[in-house]
Design a protein around this motif. Structure first.
Motif, PDB file in Angstrom:
ATOM      1  N   THR A  29       0.834  -1.206   0.000  1.00  0.00           N
ATOM      2  CA  THR A  29       0.000   0.000   0.000  1.00  0.00           C
ATOM      3  C   THR A  29       0.872   1.260   0.000  1.00  0.00           C
ATOM      4  N   LEU A  30       2.025   1.211   0.641  1.00  0.00           N
ATOM      5  CA  LEU A  30       2.949   2.344   0.612  1.00  0.00           C
ATOM      6  C   LEU A  30       3.437   2.593  -0.818  1.00  0.00           C
ATOM      7  N   VAL A  31       3.810   1.534  -1.511  1.00  0.00           N
ATOM      8  CA  VAL A  31       4.255   1.653  -2.905  1.00  0.00           C
ATOM      9  C   VAL A  31       3.131   2.216  -3.766  1.00  0.00           C
ATOM     10  N   MET A  32       1.912   1.744  -3.550  1.00  0.00           N
ATOM     11  CA  MET A  32       0.778   2.243  -4.332  1.00  0.00           C
ATOM     12  C   MET A  32       0.564   3.734  -4.092  1.00  0.00           C
ATOM     13  N   ASP A  33       0.645   4.152  -2.844  1.00  0.00           N
ATOM     14  CA  ASP A  33       0.494   5.578  -2.538  1.00  0.00           C
ATOM     15  C   ASP A  33       1.562   6.402  -3.251  1.00  0.00           C
ATOM     16  N   PHE A  34       2.788   5.918  -3.243  1.00  0.00           N
ATOM     17  CA  PHE A  34       3.893   6.610  -3.904  1.00  0.00           C
ATOM     18  C   PHE A  34       3.637   6.704  -5.414  1.00  0.00           C
ATOM     19  N   LEU A  35       3.281   5.586  -6.016  1.00  0.00           N
ATOM     20  CA  LEU A  35       3.061   5.562  -7.464  1.00  0.00           C
ATOM     21  C   LEU A  35       1.912   6.468  -7.893  1.00  0.00           C
ATOM     22  N   GLN A  36       0.883   6.597  -7.045  1.00  0.00           N
ATOM     23  CA  GLN A  36      -0.254   7.448  -7.396  1.00  0.00           C
ATOM     24  C   GLN A  36       0.170   8.898  -7.589  1.00  0.00           C
ATOM     25  N   GLY A  37       1.267   9.301  -6.962  1.00  0.00           N
ATOM     26  CA  GLY A  37       1.774  10.657  -7.155  1.00  0.00           C
ATOM     27  C   GLY A  37       2.229  10.926  -8.579  1.00  0.00           C
ATOM     28  N   PHE A  38       2.497   9.881  -9.338  1.00  0.00           N
ATOM     29  CA  PHE A  38       2.925  10.020 -10.725  1.00  0.00           C
ATOM     30  C   PHE A  38       1.759   9.988 -11.717  1.00  0.00           C
ATOM     31  N   GLN A  39       0.574   9.671 -11.217  1.00  0.00           N
ATOM     32  CA  GLN A  39      -0.606   9.544 -12.079  1.00  0.00           C
ATOM     33  C   GLN A  39      -1.158  10.924 -12.414  1.00  0.00           C
ATOM     34  N   LYS A  40      -1.378  11.182 -13.700  1.00  0.00           N
ATOM     35  CA  LYS A  40      -2.047  12.411 -14.106  1.00  0.00           C
ATOM     36  C   LYS A  40      -3.539  12.217 -13.881  1.00  0.00           C
ATOM     37  N   PRO A  41      -4.191  13.137 -13.183  1.00  0.00           N
ATOM     38  CA  PRO A  41      -5.622  12.976 -12.892  1.00  0.00           C
ATOM     39  C   PRO A  41      -6.444  12.765 -14.165  1.00  0.00           C
ATOM     40  N   GLY A  42      -7.314  11.766 -14.109  1.00  0.00           N
ATOM     41  CA  GLY A  42      -8.226  11.498 -15.202  1.00  0.00           C
ATOM     42  C   GLY A  42      -7.605  10.836 -16.415  1.00  0.00           C
TER      43      GLY A  42
ATOM     44  N   LEU B 127       0.467   2.938 -14.908  1.00  0.00           N
ATOM     45  CA  LEU B 127       0.254   2.840 -13.460  1.00  0.00           C
ATOM     46  C   LEU B 127      -1.083   2.188 -13.134  1.00  0.00           C
ATOM     47  N   ASP B 128      -2.062   2.327 -14.004  1.00  0.00           N
ATOM     48  CA  ASP B 128      -3.348   1.662 -13.781  1.00  0.00           C
ATOM     49  C   ASP B 128      -3.176   0.146 -13.858  1.00  0.00           C
ATOM     50  N   LYS B 129      -2.382  -0.303 -14.797  1.00  0.00           N
ATOM     51  CA  LYS B 129      -2.114  -1.737 -14.921  1.00  0.00           C
ATOM     52  C   LYS B 129      -1.322  -2.229 -13.707  1.00  0.00           C
ATOM     53  N   MET B 130      -0.342  -1.438 -13.288  1.00  0.00           N
ATOM     54  CA  MET B 130       0.445  -1.804 -12.110  1.00  0.00           C
ATOM     55  C   MET B 130      -0.432  -1.845 -10.862  1.00  0.00           C
ATOM     56  N   SER B 131      -1.336  -0.899 -10.765  1.00  0.00           N
ATOM     57  CA  SER B 131      -2.228  -0.856  -9.600  1.00  0.00           C
ATOM     58  C   SER B 131      -3.118  -2.090  -9.538  1.00  0.00           C
ATOM     59  N   ALA B 132      -3.580  -2.561 -10.691  1.00  0.00           N
ATOM     60  CA  ALA B 132      -4.396  -3.780 -10.703  1.00  0.00           C
ATOM     61  C   ALA B 132      -3.602  -4.938 -10.101  1.00  0.00           C
ATOM     62  N   ALA B 133      -2.337  -5.038 -10.476  1.00  0.00           N
ATOM     63  CA  ALA B 133      -1.472  -6.094  -9.935  1.00  0.00           C
ATOM     64  C   ALA B 133      -1.280  -5.923  -8.433  1.00  0.00           C
ATOM     65  N   LEU B 134      -1.063  -4.699  -8.016  1.00  0.00           N
ATOM     66  CA  LEU B 134      -0.820  -4.448  -6.589  1.00  0.00           C
ATOM     67  C   LEU B 134      -2.078  -4.677  -5.753  1.00  0.00           C
ATOM     68  N   TRP B 135      -3.252  -4.319  -6.291  1.00  0.00           N
ATOM     69  CA  TRP B 135      -4.505  -4.620  -5.576  1.00  0.00           C
ATOM     70  C   TRP B 135      -4.643  -6.134  -5.415  1.00  0.00           C
TER      71      TRP B 135
END
Length: 135
Positions: A18-31, A36-44
């Motif tokens: 969850t820490l890694v996910m929070d960090f990676l979300q900082g790189f996501q452009k809103p909308g 990162l969406d694909k990576m997030s699916a793996a991390l979830w």
């Protein structure tokens, strides 16, 4: 996170993931859709496995639902261009690479199936979700 799971510390694995996910979300452009969406699916999906080990079945189900939703989001408009990430500057076109799977959905599916023996509740719930989606 795999190292913590291997040591029998699923709580630490979950905290790190969850820490890694929070960090990676900082790189996501809103909308925007990005790798990162694909990576997030793996991390979830990984979070779901941690929760099964912790005996948190409802959290496990919620993480699998998030993995599925994130995978569908990415797969509907896949985009691996690193220009879609904040703080990344490239000249020309550059794409990210992963070996998670051809699609995010296939990646989550493989993660759960390949670990079904160790995480049977996650595998059973994932199969139930897949059948609901198909039917």
């Amino acid at each position: 996170a795999n190292a913590f799971l291997g040591k029998g510390e699923p709580g630490q694995a979950l905290a790190l993931t969850t820490l890694v996910m929070d960090f990676l979300q900082g790189f996501q452009k809103p909308g925007r859709i990005s790798l990162l969406d694909k990576m997030s699916a793996a991390l979830w999906g990984a979070c779901a496995l941690c929760c099964e080990k912790l005996g948190r079945r409802e959290s496990m189900r919620e993480y699998l639902r998030r993995a599925a939703a994130q995978a569908r989001r990415f797969d509907a408009a896949p985009n691996s261009s690193v220009s879609e990430l904040r703080f990344i500057f490239v000249e020309g076109e550059a794409t990210g690479f992963d070996d998670f799977g051809r699609t995010a959905w296939e990646g989550v599916d493989r993660l759960v199936r390949e670990n079904a023996e160790e995480y049977p509740a996650a595998a059973a719930y994932w199969e139930e979700m897949k059948h609901e989606e198909e039917g």
